[in-house]
Design a protein around this motif. Sequence first.
Motif: not given
Length: 83
Positions: A12, A14, A16, A43, A45-46, A71, A74, A77
Amino acid sequence: MARPGKVKVNNECDLHGFTRREALAELEREIREMRRRGGGRLRVIHGCGEVLSEMVYDYARRTAGVAATPERDNPGSCILDIR
């Protein structure tokens, strides 16, 4: 084992709190590492904003061996399939 409707991922990332430039560097680093280990699913996470989301999908479109899929359930992401 993944729950029904969930995608099994290998790692994953991330993004952020990153600037666009920082996020791109981190994404490239993660993809290089995934490829070094033989590929898999990442994965990303944007967040729900447009800047990082567009950057991730644009990167996937122009990079051989990388495919992006939003995804499910969600919007902040996506899953990158990396070969």
